[in-house]
Design a protein around this motif. Structure first.
Motif, PDB file in Angstrom:
ATOM      1  N   GLN A  23       0.754  -0.968   0.224  1.00  0.00           N
ATOM      2  CA  GLN A  23       0.001   0.094  -0.023  1.00  0.00           C
ATOM      3  C   GLN A  23       0.853   1.422  -0.049  1.00  0.00           C
ATOM      4  N   ARG A  26       2.076   1.849  -3.685  1.00  0.00           N
ATOM      5  CA  ARG A  26       0.989   2.172  -4.370  1.00  0.00           C
ATOM      6  C   ARG A  26       0.873   3.844  -4.352  1.00  0.00           C
ATOM      7  N   ASP A  43      -2.094   3.946   0.020  1.00  0.00           N
ATOM      8  CA  ASP A  43      -3.193   3.689  -0.868  1.00  0.00           C
ATOM      9  C   ASP A  43      -4.037   2.449  -0.284  1.00  0.00           C
ATOM     10  N   ARG A 103      -4.261  -2.475  -9.319  1.00  0.00           N
ATOM     11  CA  ARG A 103      -3.116  -1.764  -8.332  1.00  0.00           C
ATOM     12  C   ARG A 103      -1.689  -2.169  -8.836  1.00  0.00           C
ATOM     13  N   CYS A 105       1.994  -1.677  -9.770  1.00  0.00           N
ATOM     14  CA  CYS A 105       2.790  -0.463  -9.717  1.00  0.00           C
ATOM     15  C   CYS A 105       4.241  -0.802  -9.909  1.00  0.00           C
TER      16      CYS A 105
END
Length: 242
Positions: A23, A26, A43, A103, A105
């Protein structure tokens, strides 16, 4: 589940700390370009709890890539993340299990092509483990202004639209892909690496894009039928996956 290539290791997240690292990456990837990245920021959304997460780390243990995935029967596809933005009712009849990828990345300061290759090898391993017939998700362009991606969007409209039997329908906020002349070289240069990978394996996209103002991106629905992946590409990915 774990894979290695060079100095990179890919594995499923196993702990809350693993999820937090994903997270944070992200947040860095989505917010750095907008100048609002903050140390320790994450995120997070409600789909994290119902997804599995993959982290790719370098030899120093730094996350260089990540993505999340959700395996489902096609009848459940309208509860997916992508279904917030696209009418996916035609895909509820797809013949086989499906996997949503999202998601995705790549760390902006660690441009390592092996990270993308290892990500796809991990996806191949998961596809085989769950007997997946379709990969799908929202593939994002950085920057919500369609004009920034005009050549890429026109190229998609001309060469890579979804089969009519599975084509996503329009929900609110859609932008129709332009029907105009395009420069193929500029089109490919404007496309995110993940989308180029999808297309190189036979992937297809919706005939419209959706603007995500929260992340300042524009995305297209992307599907990849596993049976259409060129055999040589499938063999190469499975070789990395062991």
């Amino acid at each position: 589940m774990r894979l290695e290539k060079g100095n990179l290791v890919a594995r499923l997240a196993e702990t809350p700390a693993d999820l937090a690292r994903a997270q944070e990456l992200r947040h860095l990837c989505f917010m750095a370009a907008r100048g609002i990245c903050r140390p320790g920021g994450r995120d997070v959304d409600g789909y994290d709890a119902t997804s599995d997460h993959v982290l790719i780390k370098d030899a120093a243990g730094r996350p260089v890539a990540c993505f999340r995935l959700a395996v489902m029967a096609p009848t459940g596809i309208e509860q997916s993340y992508s279904a917030q933005f696209y009418d996916l009712s035609r895909l509820t009849h797809f013949p086989g299990m499906v996997m949503e990828l999202g998601r995705f990345c790549l760390h902006p300061s660690v441009p390592d092509p092996d990270a993308l290759r290892l990500s796809w090898a991990m996806i191949a391993k998961l596809v085989d483990a769950h007997q997946i017939a379709l990969l799908f998700g929202c593939t994002s362009f950085p920057g919500a202004d369609p004009g920034l991606h005009s050549h890429a969007l026109a190229h998609l409209a001309a060469h890579h639209l979804a089969p009519s039997a599975y084509a996503p329908g329009v929900r609110a906020g859609a932008v129709t892909l332009p029907q105009s002349a395009t420069d193929p070289r500029r089109a490919l240069a404007q496309m995110p690496p993940l989308l180029r990978s999808y297309l190189g394996m036979g992937g297809w996209v919706s005939n419209h894009a959706v603007i995500d103002t929260d992340l300042d991106t524009l995305h297209v629905f992307t599907g990849l039928e596993v049976a259409r992946i060129p055999p040589a590409r499938a063999r190469a990915l499975r070789a990395i996956a062991g």
